[in-house]
Enzyme design. Structure first.
Site, mmCIF file in Angstrom:
data_model
loop_
_atom_site.group_PDB
_atom_site.id
_atom_site.type_symbol
_atom_site.label_atom_id
_atom_site.label_comp_id
_atom_site.label_asym_id
_atom_site.label_seq_id
_atom_site.Cartn_x
_atom_site.Cartn_y
_atom_site.Cartn_z
ATOM 1 N N SER A 4 15.385 16.052 8.441
ATOM 2 C CA SER A 4 15.097 16.086 7.005
ATOM 3 C C SER A 4 13.823 15.304 6.729
ATOM 4 O O SER A 4 13.426 14.446 7.515
ATOM 5 C CB SER A 4 16.247 15.474 6.206
ATOM 6 O OG SER A 4 16.210 14.048 6.275
ATOM 7 N N ASP A 5 13.192 15.581 5.604
ATOM 8 C CA ASP A 5 12.143 14.687 5.153
ATOM 9 C C ASP A 5 12.807 13.489 4.470
ATOM 10 O O ASP A 5 14.022 13.403 4.359
ATOM 11 C CB ASP A 5 11.173 15.408 4.218
ATOM 12 C CG ASP A 5 9.769 14.828 4.270
ATOM 13 O OD1 ASP A 5 9.637 13.620 4.579
ATOM 14 O OD2 ASP A 5 8.803 15.555 3.993
ATOM 15 N N TYR A 6 11.995 12.586 3.994
ATOM 16 C CA TYR A 6 12.408 11.263 3.555
ATOM 17 C C TYR A 6 13.482 11.302 2.460
ATOM 18 O O TYR A 6 13.211 11.661 1.316
ATOM 19 C CB TYR A 6 11.177 10.526 3.042
ATOM 20 C CG TYR A 6 11.116 9.066 3.381
ATOM 21 C CD1 TYR A 6 10.312 8.610 4.418
ATOM 22 C CD2 TYR A 6 11.842 8.138 2.664
ATOM 23 C CE1 TYR A 6 10.225 7.264 4.724
ATOM 24 C CE2 TYR A 6 11.763 6.794 2.961
ATOM 25 C CZ TYR A 6 10.964 6.355 3.985
ATOM 26 O OH TYR A 6 10.894 5.015 4.280
ATOM 27 N N ALA A 7 14.715 10.967 2.812
ATOM 28 C CA ALA A 7 15.835 10.801 1.884
ATOM 29 C C ALA A 7 16.206 12.072 1.124
ATOM 30 O O ALA A 7 16.905 11.998 0.116
ATOM 31 C CB ALA A 7 15.554 9.664 0.892
#
Length: 437
Positions: A270-273
């Protein structure tokens, strides 16, 4: 520089051996393999770090994160070596993979990807990526979050500088050149952001995208699909809501297309959060729903949010996800670490002596200079060039700016750059007039 210089590990574990390792893991250990957070949370240097995004901890004990399978945003090789020694002291036997945004150079900085693309010189782009990988690997980096091959046609979007422009075919060719270079330099590549992120409405970061099936297939997916020809190790899912559904919630795209139709069997991160962000996007009600959606989308590594750690045990108990899904994701993570050679040597290519030899070396500086020269685009002259030595003035706030290496400058240092004023004065041999600086 384009010769293949990537050393190969002498010893690989078989898939059977990797599965045996998984069978001995506790559920908590498995979920930590699927979790990634910033290294500064462990190394207690958060006040000195500038990072992207905001880590979502939600009560997670950071001490537990010592056992996570991968980390990002490390400072340098010294910090990475210290991190691995501390893991060893704590009895953590699994190696940790270190990932970083090595986008257009590492210590020696090249033009941003959009500028490099203006060179239309794919071998040069490949050389620049190889150079960046060499500098990064000796500093302890195993994986780069690059190339970004999002198709962009709105200049307002803040990430245009990471892209290769508005042609899907050429974006794919540039992405492939980056991957070849990273592989030759000795680090793994992650293609991002899958998919359609570059069509953000009004050019606003994280905004929704609305793309017809024909346009998505013919234009926006083309570069991602092309990159698979170079066998990248990872794909990163994007932030955007695509046609009303967060990308991670789009099983047709993430599972049927990427893994099924295209046959990608590497890691999806995933990308950040963004796993937890599906609550903000109105798609999931809580952490449990976020984790289920991500597991069902075959997401392997959750970056900077804790839904896997906090919710998957409950989902397993309720029969909403299966241990087979968890184990499949863990196996893909271990396969990457095996391919990287981390089971043979957890510190892999980390080498302070070689790092200091290659970073900012004369050869690397010469390559960066060539890349800068080849990337320049003169739209119109009007007789300004060549410069007349007795009548030069620089107008505007950026004439004296030192931070000229662009976003994602990695280990570049502004104090070491040459400002426009300094460069022109060096060329002409005398001071020039500067106004508005």
């Amino acid at each position: 520089m384009r010769k293949n210089i990537q050393e190969k590990p002498k010893k690989f574990l078989t898939e059977t051996q990797l599965k045996e390792k998984i069978a001995k893991m506790s559920l908590r250990e498995k979920l930590l393999e699927l979790t990634q957070y910033n290294a500064y949370l462990l190394m207690k240097k958060g006040k000195e770090k500038t990072v992207t995004g905001t880590s979502v901890l939600h009560g997670l004990d950071t001490e537990e994160l010592w056992g996570m399978g991968s980390t990002l945003n490390t400072r340098d090789a010294e910090e990475i070596i210290a991190l691995r020694k501390e893991r060893e002291k704590r009895g953590i036997k699994e190696p940790v993979a270190v990932m970083h945004d090595v986008v257009h150079g590492y210590r020696t900085i090249c033009p941003v990807p959009l500028a490099l693309s203006c060179s239309f010189d794919l071998p040069l782009i490949e050389d620049c990526a190889c150079m960046a990988a060499l500098e990064a690997r000796y500093d302890g980096i195993d994986v780069t979050f690059s190339p970004m091959v999002d198709l962009v046609r709105d200049a307002r979007w803040g990430r245009v500088m990471e892209a290769a422009g508005e042609d899907g075919y050429y974006a794919g060719e540039v992405g492939k050149a980056f991957i070849r270079g990273y592989h030759k330099g000795g680090i793994a590549a992650c293609v991002k952001h899958f998919a359609g992120y570059g069509a953000a409405e009004a050019g606003k970061e994280y905004n929704t995208t609305d793309i017809s099936e024909r346009t998505l297939r013919e234009y926006y997916l083309r570069a991602y699909r092309a990159c698979l020809d170079e066998k990248p190790e990872m794909f990163m899912s994007s932030f955007n809501v695509l046609n009303g559904v967060p990308v991670l919630g789009n099983k047709q795209l993430m599972v049927d297309t990427l893994r099924g139709e295209w046959g990608f069997d590497g890691i999806l991160i995933s990308d950040y959060a963004i796993v937890y962000d599906m609550i903000t996007q109105g798609y999931c009600a809580d952490s449990d729903e976020c984790a289920k959606v991500a597991i069902d989308a075959a997401l392997d590594i959750e970056m900077c949010s804790p839904t896997y750690l906090q919710s998957v045990p409950k989902l397993l108990e309720a029969g909403k996800v299966t241990m087979a899904q968890v184990d499949a994701a863990v196996l893909r993570v271990l396969k990457l670490k095996n391919k990287l050679g981390l089971y043979e040597n957890p510190n892999r290519y980390t080498d302070l002596t070689k790092r200091d030899e290659v970073q900012l070396s004369p050869a690397h500086r010469a390559l960066a200079l060539k890349a800068a020269e080849e990337s320049c685009v003169l739209l119109k002259n009007n007789g300004v060039l060549p410069l007349k030595t007795d009548s030069v003035a620089l107008i505007g706030p950026f004439a004296c700016e030192k931070a000229v290496f662009g976003n994602w400058g990695c280990r570049g240092k502004a104090e070491e750059t040459v400002s426009l004023q300094e460069g022109v004065e060096r060329l002409l041999g005398h001071k020039v007039i500067v106004a508005g600086g």
